[in-house]
Each structure stands twice: as structure tokens, then as C-alpha cells.
Scaffold this motif. Structure first.
Motif, PDB file in Angstrom:
ATOM      1  N   ILE A 110       0.832  -1.205   0.000  1.00 26.49           N
ATOM      2  CA  ILE A 110       0.000   0.000   0.000  1.00 26.49           C
ATOM      3  C   ILE A 110       0.866   1.255   0.000  1.00 26.49           C
ATOM      4  O   ILE A 110       0.623   2.207  -0.763  1.00 26.49           O
ATOM      5  CB  ILE A 110      -0.936  -0.006   1.227  1.00 26.49           C
ATOM      6  N   ASP A 111       1.882   1.262   0.841  1.00 27.14           N
ATOM      7  CA  ASP A 111       2.760   2.427   0.966  1.00 27.14           C
ATOM      8  C   ASP A 111       3.449   2.742  -0.364  1.00 27.14           C
ATOM      9  O   ASP A 111       3.615   3.907  -0.747  1.00 27.14           O
ATOM     10  CB  ASP A 111       3.793   2.143   2.062  1.00 27.14           C
ATOM     11  N   LYS A 112       3.824   1.711  -1.070  1.00 26.23           N
ATOM     12  CA  LYS A 112       4.503   1.881  -2.357  1.00 26.23           C
ATOM     13  C   LYS A 112       3.549   2.404  -3.432  1.00 26.23           C
ATOM     14  O   LYS A 112       3.939   3.189  -4.302  1.00 26.23           O
ATOM     15  CB  LYS A 112       5.100   0.541  -2.789  1.00 26.23           C
ATOM     16  N   ALA A 113       2.281   2.003  -3.361  1.00 27.36           N
ATOM     17  CA  ALA A 113       1.318   2.327  -4.417  1.00 27.36           C
ATOM     18  C   ALA A 113       0.723   3.726  -4.278  1.00 27.36           C
ATOM     19  O   ALA A 113       0.324   4.328  -5.279  1.00 27.36           O
ATOM     20  CB  ALA A 113       0.200   1.291  -4.428  1.00 27.36           C
ATOM     21  N   LEU A 114       0.654   4.267  -3.066  1.00 25.22           N
ATOM     22  CA  LEU A 114      -0.034   5.549  -2.841  1.00 25.22           C
ATOM     23  C   LEU A 114       0.933   6.731  -2.887  1.00 25.22           C
ATOM     24  O   LEU A 114       2.098   6.615  -2.495  1.00 25.22           O
ATOM     25  CB  LEU A 114      -0.769   5.532  -1.496  1.00 25.22           C
ATOM     26  N   ASP A 115       0.414   7.865  -3.335  1.00 24.62           N
ATOM     27  CA  ASP A 115       1.215   9.089  -3.393  1.00 24.62           C
ATOM     28  C   ASP A 115       1.215   9.847  -2.067  1.00 24.62           C
ATOM     29  O   ASP A 115       2.084  10.680  -1.828  1.00 24.62           O
ATOM     30  CB  ASP A 115       0.665  10.012  -4.496  1.00 24.62           C
ATOM     31  N   CYS A 116       0.216   9.613  -1.217  1.00 25.08           N
ATOM     32  CA  CYS A 116       0.141  10.326   0.073  1.00 25.08           C
ATOM     33  C   CYS A 116       0.958   9.599   1.130  1.00 25.08           C
ATOM     34  O   CYS A 116       1.442   8.478   0.927  1.00 25.08           O
ATOM     35  CB  CYS A 116      -1.315  10.456   0.520  1.00 25.08           C
ATOM     36  N   VAL A 117       1.092  10.248   2.284  1.00 21.65           N
ATOM     37  CA  VAL A 117       1.799   9.645   3.413  1.00 21.65           C
ATOM     38  C   VAL A 117       0.945   8.522   3.986  1.00 21.65           C
ATOM     39  O   VAL A 117      -0.262   8.675   4.191  1.00 21.65           O
ATOM     40  CB  VAL A 117       2.076  10.696   4.503  1.00 21.65           C
ATOM     41  N   VAL A 118       1.571   7.363   4.254  1.00 22.92           N
ATOM     42  CA  VAL A 118       0.851   6.209   4.809  1.00 22.92           C
ATOM     43  C   VAL A 118       1.508   5.819   6.132  1.00 22.92           C
ATOM     44  O   VAL A 118       2.709   5.541   6.179  1.00 22.92           O
ATOM     45  CB  VAL A 118       0.866   5.010   3.838  1.00 22.92           C
ATOM     46  N   PHE A 119       0.709   5.818   7.194  1.00 27.37           N
ATOM     47  CA  PHE A 119       1.205   5.443   8.518  1.00 27.37           C
ATOM     48  C   PHE A 119       0.764   4.024   8.861  1.00 27.37           C
ATOM     49  O   PHE A 119      -0.372   3.635   8.577  1.00 27.37           O
ATOM     50  CB  PHE A 119       0.679   6.391   9.595  1.00 27.37           C
ATOM     51  N   PRO A 120       1.637   3.238   9.496  1.00 30.61           N
ATOM     52  CA  PRO A 120       1.236   1.917   9.983  1.00 30.61           C
ATOM     53  C   PRO A 120       0.505   2.057  11.323  1.00 30.61           C
ATOM     54  O   PRO A 120       0.870   2.889  12.158  1.00 30.61           O
ATOM     55  CB  PRO A 120       2.568   1.193  10.166  1.00 30.61           C
ATOM     56  N   GLY A 121      -0.526   1.266  11.501  1.00 30.47           N
ATOM     57  CA  GLY A 121      -1.269   1.361  12.755  1.00 30.47           C
ATOM     58  C   GLY A 121      -2.060   0.102  13.032  1.00 30.47           C
ATOM     59  O   GLY A 121      -2.021  -0.881  12.273  1.00 30.47           O
ATOM     60  N   ILE A 122      -2.795   0.138  14.128  1.00 29.13           N
ATOM     61  CA  ILE A 122      -3.612  -0.992  14.542  1.00 29.13           C
ATOM     62  C   ILE A 122      -4.748  -0.457  15.412  1.00 29.13           C
ATOM     63  O   ILE A 122      -4.549   0.497  16.184  1.00 29.13           O
ATOM     64  CB  ILE A 122      -2.764  -2.043  15.315  1.00 29.13           C
ATOM     65  N   GLU A 123      -5.933  -1.023  15.229  1.00 28.07           N
ATOM     66  CA  GLU A 123      -7.065  -0.672  16.098  1.00 28.07           C
ATOM     67  C   GLU A 123      -7.202  -1.777  17.133  1.00 28.07           C
ATOM     68  O   GLU A 123      -7.467  -2.936  16.791  1.00 28.07           O
ATOM     69  CB  GLU A 123      -8.354  -0.529  15.293  1.00 28.07           C
ATOM     70  N   ILE A 124      -7.037  -1.414  18.406  1.00 27.57           N
ATOM     71  CA  ILE A 124      -6.931  -2.409  19.475  1.00 27.57           C
ATOM     72  C   ILE A 124      -8.200  -2.446  20.319  1.00 27.57           C
ATOM     73  O   ILE A 124      -8.737  -1.403  20.704  1.00 27.57           O
ATOM     74  CB  ILE A 124      -5.711  -2.092  20.375  1.00 27.57           C
ATOM     75  N   ASN A 125      -8.667  -3.669  20.592  1.00 24.89           N
ATOM     76  CA  ASN A 125      -9.737  -3.854  21.578  1.00 24.89           C
ATOM     77  C   ASN A 125      -9.123  -3.676  22.961  1.00 24.89           C
ATOM     78  O   ASN A 125      -8.455  -4.578  23.469  1.00 24.89           O
ATOM     79  CB  ASN A 125     -10.352  -5.250  21.472  1.00 24.89           C
ATOM     80  N   LEU A 126      -9.359  -2.511  23.529  1.00 22.69           N
ATOM     81  CA  LEU A 126      -8.738  -2.176  24.813  1.00 22.69           C
ATOM     82  C   LEU A 126      -9.819  -1.991  25.865  1.00 22.69           C
ATOM     83  O   LEU A 126     -10.638  -1.070  25.764  1.00 22.69           O
ATOM     84  CB  LEU A 126      -7.918  -0.890  24.672  1.00 22.69           C
ATOM     85  N   ALA A 127      -9.829  -2.865  26.860  1.00 20.65           N
ATOM     86  CA  ALA A 127     -10.795  -2.748  27.969  1.00 20.65           C
ATOM     87  C   ALA A 127     -12.209  -2.508  27.451  1.00 20.65           C
ATOM     88  O   ALA A 127     -12.904  -1.602  27.895  1.00 20.65           O
ATOM     89  CB  ALA A 127     -10.362  -1.630  28.921  1.00 20.65           C
ATOM     90  N   LYS A 128     -12.626  -3.319  26.466  1.00 23.21           N
ATOM     91  CA  LYS A 128     -13.973  -3.298  25.885  1.00 23.21           C
ATOM     92  C   LYS A 128     -14.255  -2.063  25.023  1.00 23.21           C
ATOM     93  O   LYS A 128     -15.378  -1.859  24.596  1.00 23.21           O
ATOM     94  CB  LYS A 128     -15.033  -3.410  26.983  1.00 23.21           C
ATOM     95  N   GLY A 129     -13.252  -1.240  24.791  1.00 23.78           N
ATOM     96  CA  GLY A 129     -13.398  -0.120  23.869  1.00 23.78           C
ATOM     97  C   GLY A 129     -12.308  -0.219  22.812  1.00 23.78           C
ATOM     98  O   GLY A 129     -11.451  -1.108  22.866  1.00 23.78           O
TER      99      GLY A 129
END
Length: 674
Positions: A54-73
Motif C-alpha cells: 500500500i505504501d509503495k502504491a499511494l502518493d500520500c503519506v501512509v502510517f502503519p497502525g492498529i485498532e486495538i480492543n482495549l478494555a472493551k473499547g
């Protein structure tokens, strides 16, 4: 201003329905939305190989991340685009802990896995489900830069409150094959270079974050073609069949938590059926209010329901008569009658219903799945479990104590009966005078409370733009009124004879056996719920429709958007210019409101914040539907594809039937003025 979307899903997980990721659609979305930066934030998963593609294909800045199930939120954890192998190892630790729906990691585990959280950008679900708890936010406060919301209404409210997190709004979209529309939920941020530290610094300043690039927080994008709306009051104008209603329908589909009042939905079409519908709605609200008002009385009634004054009186009389007789026969006492147990009083043995109910309530909080997130937001489940255990242990202790008392009572009862067989002396009957006295006081208080409840008075009153909602309590005027409230077929005539004496009336209801005791509380006081007009009379005819519109507008406060389609089709101009317009202006201070109209009473008099003009045009032999928009003071309205149209001409043609017709009417009115 940079346009960012830091919440994108590119891989299905246990938290998602299945979808097939499309890199082409992601590229198309980033380009069409003109995004400067995105973040890939899949649920509890980070795919390094996919991220690099994805990072290679896009012209915009791409950040790595993760959405975490934290304490039921949920919380977004975003990293700088470097040391990706290390980031993958850490995110893999999250993946290994969250393998089934309902799994989550604690704050302590988050800190253990990722170490120094200052290295990351943390954005929790804030005014968006599932939101993490305030307690968790306090624990992570120093590391959190912003809070994610799910509507412009919530964004604006939080943006004005310095005690809240800086709001951001992102798409939270699954980039899939076959996508035909792209989301319009992104955030503009005033920052220099698009590094993680720069984003964190800017996000902590709510003045650097906005819903639009040039209009700040006054406008927000509603469609993927770039169409904007005001966060206040919007008017949609246009000729018939030009796309006005379609615009409302599209907003309703694109946005969540929308209150939509369609054209003609509230107008009175058939007198009989409409009156029936209105009365049923009033009856429903009356029933809800009556239940709420009478619930405390129900608790009082339930407390005396099993009190039997007649039995208590008989017990006291038996006790006194046997006590007197025993005193008269004192000289006749023999060896058996002189034994201490001969007149021994037995232990009181009663079930502790309150403790049992409390344990049941705690268990319900522990076991509840449907509202788990809300419960965990306010109460720690481990504390609930500890409370449940302690209450159960107390219940066991009390049960054991009751068992011992029952055993002693059995022994005493057996000894007394055997002693009675061996003597002619009178045995004093058992009675708990304290219990008798307490129950006598309960009955007395019950009578007082019931009498107060039957005293006529207004218990609730609300003014709604010239209308008045009035709720009263009073005594029933006959058995027929009680019968209507009960919905029963069995008459109340016999029981009603005791109505002036509440406890005797309760006994009569109980003795009948035809009615359900849990409904008795409804039969003691009449609750009236009425809608009155400005003259103090019950509403009738068109007034019902007017009141319902005002109620619908008022109830819209519980939603994130309010849409109304051509209210002039159902209501007269005086009502629209006065009560309706005033209420719409008031509610538009807290949420986006969109009104479709071709009536000057609404369109011109309401002082809208933003105007959208829909147009059906012919280009190269093809029909093109186009939307122009702008502020009421703009000389020209612009479409998203750069076309312009004269505001004055549009407004005059749509609202006044053209300048010439407007001038003619104005001259006619002037001529009859005096």
C-alpha cells in the motif's frame, strides 16, 4: 491545512464481516478525496507485507497502525513509518491475545507490549461506539492526542469544550472490491510536515483541527463528490423534480443517526384515522408517564399487599384472651405448665427477599452481554464479581441462621404440644406485637400516601411553542374510569364502594381474585395527559399536525442530523414562520438541520446558514442533475464541478415565482394595506 484519514481497514478480522480488499479502490479513494495522509488500522492485526504494498502504491503519506480492543473499547495506535519489523512483532503480541469476539487487552498489557507510548499516536473511540471508559482515558491521558467521534454534531460540541479531547472524524471504512461510493468523513489539520510528531503536536491544539479546509468548522463535507453542508441550518431549494428529495434521501443514507421527517408524513389526511392515531399516541405517552409517576407508589403498595390487618387483629385478641385466662389460672399451674417452654415465643423466620433480589441484580450486571460496554465503562467487572461472592456468602450465613431458627421452632413447638397434653392450664398464644405494630403503621402510611395521590393537582407541565402538555393526577370518578384504565372485563363496582378507604379498597381488590396484584397500583389514582392549544382547549384538526411536527423537531435533539422535506405541504405559513422556524433555528445551534422547501416563509424568513440549489439541466442532449451551494449572502452559488449560478435569480424564481410576480404581489399588498 492537510486532509487526513487515520482510520482505514484493509483486512477482515474477527471483528469484521468478510470483505475482499482492493488496492485499486484505496488508490481511487485517496486520490478522489485528495488525502494528504492515511493510516492502515485493522482490528488487532498488522500485515507488514500488505502495508508495504500500500505504501509503495499511494502518493500520500501512509502510517502503519492498529485498532486495538482495549478494555472493551477501541483505540487507534499509529506508528511512524519506520522500524516496521519491530512494530510488527509488537502488534503480533496483540493478535495472539485477541483471538475471539469479546477478547481485549488491559492498559497494563498495552504498556507492556508497546513500552514507551510517547513513540505512538493514540486516538481512542471517544464519542463513538465502542468508546473506551473515562477511567482508561485518565490512565492513558498523557499519551492520548485526540478522540474519535462519529458525527459533525459531536465534533462541534467537543471542539467548543476545552475540558474534552480534541475531536477528529475519520472514515472507519472497509476498502473493498466493488465500492461505488467513498466516505466523506475526514479531518483537516493545520500542521507542517506530515510526521507523527507533527500530527501529535497539532492534534493537541483543538484550534488546528477542522471539518473543512477553508470554512473551518462552519461547513462539513457530506458527499464523496465534495458537496458541503453547514453544521447549522441548511435550506435546499429547486424546481420540482430537480433532485431536492433525492438530496435528502442521499444524506439519510450517507449519514448515521438521522431524524428524517418526509413530506406529508404528519399531515392529517383522514379525520377519523388520524384522530385515532393521534389519540393512541397520546394514550401511549400517558401510559408511560403514569407508570413513571406511580412506580414509587407501587413499591409502597407491594409492601402492604401481604399485610392482613384482620389476621393481626385476631392474633392480638387471641393473645390477650389467653394471657388473661392464664393469669386467672395462675394458682392452677402444675409442673408441666410451669416449664419455661410452655409459653415460649417462637423465632421469627422470614426469607430475605431483598438480599436475593440484590444478588440477582449483581449477577445480571456480571452476565449481561448486550450492554457490556456501557456497564464496563462505569463499573469494574472484577469488583462486581467480588460483590456477588460476598453477598452470596452473606445469603448462606442468613440461610444457615434461618435453618437453625426453624429447627429450634420445631423443637419448641413439639415440646409445647406435649406439655399441653399433660396439663389443663391455658397456653398463651404466640404473637409478634412488634410486627403487628409495624404493619399497622405501614397501613396507616399507605392510606395517607394513597389519599395524597388522589388529590387533584398538576404534576407535569411543558410549553411547546404555544402548545401546552399538561399531566394531572386526581381520584377516579367512578368504577367505569378504573375499568377503562385496567382493560379488564370484570367490573370494579363492588370494590369501588371502598375506594374512599385505600386499604379496604386494596383488600377488596385482592379478595376479588379476578385482577392481577401487580396492576393494583394503577387503580388508585387517575392520571390525565392532555395536549392543549394556546387558548387552553384540547387540540383538534390541524393543531394536532402542528404539535406533532414540533414534537418531532424537539425529539430530533437525540439524533445527529435532522432532515425535513417540504413542511409547507402540510402546514400554513403563519405556523411555519412563527413556531416551526423558531424551533428549527434553535435546534440548528446544536446539530445540522436540512430543510427542503420552495416556500418563501421557510426559505427566506428562516435566515438559513447555507443554501443548496438543485437543478435539472440538459447538456449535450443528456439530463444532468447538479447541486449549487453557498451562503445566503453570496452573489453566486457554485457546484462541485465549478459551475456557477446567480443567487438572486435562483432565490426569486424558487421562492417568489420570479421577480415580476414578486413585484406584482408586493404592489397589490401595498394597495390594500390601508
Amino acid at each position: 491545512m492537510k486532509k487526513i484519514d487515520l482510520h482505514l481497514h484493509t483486512e477482515p478480522t474477527i471483528s469484521d464481516a468478510h470483505f475482499d480488499f482492493s488496492l485499486e479502490k484505496l488508490i481511487e479513494y485517496a486520490n478522489s478525496a485528495e488525502l494528504d495522509a492515511i493510516a492502515i488500522t485493522n482490528h488487532d492485526v498488522f500485515d507488514l507485507a500488505q502495508f508495504r504494498e500500500i505504501d509503495k502504491a499511494l502518493d500520500c503519506v501512509v502510517f502503519p497502525g492498529i485498532e486495538i480492543n482495549l478494555a472493551k473499547g477501541h483505540i487507534l495506535l499509529i506508528s511512524e513509518n519506520e522500524n516496521l519489523d519491530e512494530f510488527q512483532i509488537k502488534t503480533q503480541a496483540v493478535t495472539e491475545k485477541i483471538k475471539a469476539i469479546g477478547d481485549f487487552i488491559s492498559v497494563e498489557e498495552l504498556l507492556h507490549i508497546f513500552g514507551d507510548l510517547n513513540r505512538y499516536l493514540l486516538i481512542p473511540h471517544y464519542e463513538k461506539k465502542p468508546a473506551i471508559s473515562r477511567q482508561t482515558i485518565e490512565q492513558l491521558g498523557e499519551f492520548i492526542s485526540a478522540g474519535e467521534v462519529d458525527s459533525p454534531k459531536k465534533f462541534i460540541r467537543l471542539a467548543k469544550d476545552d475540558s474534552e479531547l480534541t475531536p477528529v472524524i475519520f472514515s472507519d471504512v472497509r476498502i473493498r472490491e466493488g465500492m461505488s461510493k467513498f466516505p466523506s468523513r475526514q479531518t483537516y489539520i493545520d500542521c507542517g510536515d506530515l510526521s507523527l510528531n507533527s500530527l501529535k503536536h497539532s492534534l493537541r491544539d483543538r484550534h488546528k483541527v477542522a471539518l473543512s479546509k477553508s470554512e473551518g468548522n462552519s461547513l462539513f463535507q457530506v458527499f464523496d463528490d465534495g458537496q458541503k453542508l453547514s453544521i447549522g441550518l441548511n435550506i435546499v431549494l429547486g424546481a420540482r423534480s430537480s433532485g431536492k428529495t433525492e438530496t435528502l434521501t442521499q444524506i439519510s443514507k450517507e449519514c448515521e443517526d438521522v431524524k428524517y421527517i418526509p413530506q406529508f408524513s404528519l399531515v392529517q389526511r383522514d379525520d377519523v384515522s388520524y384522530e385515532k392515531e393521534f389519540n393512541e399516541d397520546v394514550a401511549r405517552k400517558k401510559s408511560m408517564f403514569a407508570n413513571k409517576h406511580l412506580t414509587p407508589f407501587k413499591n409502597v403498595l407491594d409492601d402492604v399487599l401481604n399485610v392482613d390487618v384482620r389476621v393481626n387483629q385476631r392474633k392480638v385478641e387471641d393473645y390477650l384472651s389467653t394471657l388473661l385466662k392464664s393469669a386467672e389460672e395462675a394458682e392452677k399451674f402444675d409442673t408441666f405448665s410451669k416449664v419455661s417452654l410452655f409459653n415460649e415465643t417462637q423465632f421469627e423466620v422470614a426469607q430475605d427477599k431483598g438480599l436475593g433480589d440484590l444478588i440477582g441484580s449483581v449477577r445480571q450486571l456480571v452476565d449481561n452481554i448486550e450492554y457490556r460496554e456501557i456497564i464496563d465503562k462505569h463499573i469494574d467487572v472484577n469488583n462486581l464479581k467480588s460483590l456477588s461472592v460476598e453477598l452470596i456468602e452473606l445469603l448462606w450465613e442468613k440461610a444457615y441462621e434461618r435453618k437453625k431458627r426453624s429447627f429450634v421452632n420445631d423443637v419448641v413447638r413439639d415440646v409445647k404440644s406435649k406439655l399441653q397434653l399433660r396439663t389443663s392450664a391455658t397456653q398463651v398464644k404466640d404473637v409478634d406485637l412488634y410486627k403487628v405494630m409495624i404493619e399497622h403503621r405501614k397501613v396507616s402510611k399507605f392510606n395517607q400516601i394513597a389519599k395524597l395521590l388522589q388529590t387533584e393537582k398538576v404534576i407535569y407541565q411543558e410549553d411547546v411553542q404555544g402548545f401546552k402538555v399538561v399531566c394531572k393526577q386526581r381520584a377516579f370518578n367512578g368504577a367505569g374510569e378504573i375499568l377503562r384504565v385496567s382493560g379488564q372485563k370484570v367490573g370494579f363496582s363492588d370494590a369501588y364502594k371502598e375506594y374512599s378507604s385505600p386499604y379496604k379498597y386494596l383488600v377488596a381488590l385482592k379478595d376479588n381474585g379476578a385482577w392481577t396484584p401487580s396492576e393494583f397500583y394503577k387503580y388508585f389514582a387517575c392520571i390525565e395527559y392532555e395536549i392543549l392549544n394556546k387558548d387552553g382547549f384540547k387540540v383538534s384538526g390541524g393543531e394536532r399536525s402542528e404539535f406533532r411536527l414540533l414534537q418531532e423537531i424537539k425529539n430530533a435533539q437525540n439524533f445527529d442530523y435532522l432532515l425535513i422535506d417540504e413542511p409547507e405541504s402540510s402546514f400554513d405559513n403563519l405556523f411555519l414562520k412563527g413556531e416551526a422556524n423558531q424551533m428549527l433555528k434553535e435546534i440548528s445551534k446544536t446539530m445540522p438541520v436540512v430543510v427542503v422547501t420552495h416556500n418563501s416563509t421557510v426559505g427566506a424568513s428562516i435566515n438559513a446558514d447555507y443554501i443548496v440549489y438543485t437543478s435539472k439541466e440538459i447538456e449535450s442532449g443528456d439530463v444532468v442533475y447538479r447541486r449549487y451551494s453557498g451562503h445566503p449572502s453570496d452573489k453566486e452559488f457554485c457546484s462541485v464541478d465549478g459551475k456557477k449560478i446567480n443567487n438572486y435569480q435562483v432565490t426569486m424564481n424558487t421562492l417568489e415565482a420570479g421577480e415580476e410576480a414578486y413585484a406584482d404581489r408586493r404592489g397589490g399588498y401595498e394597495s390594500i394595506k390601508d
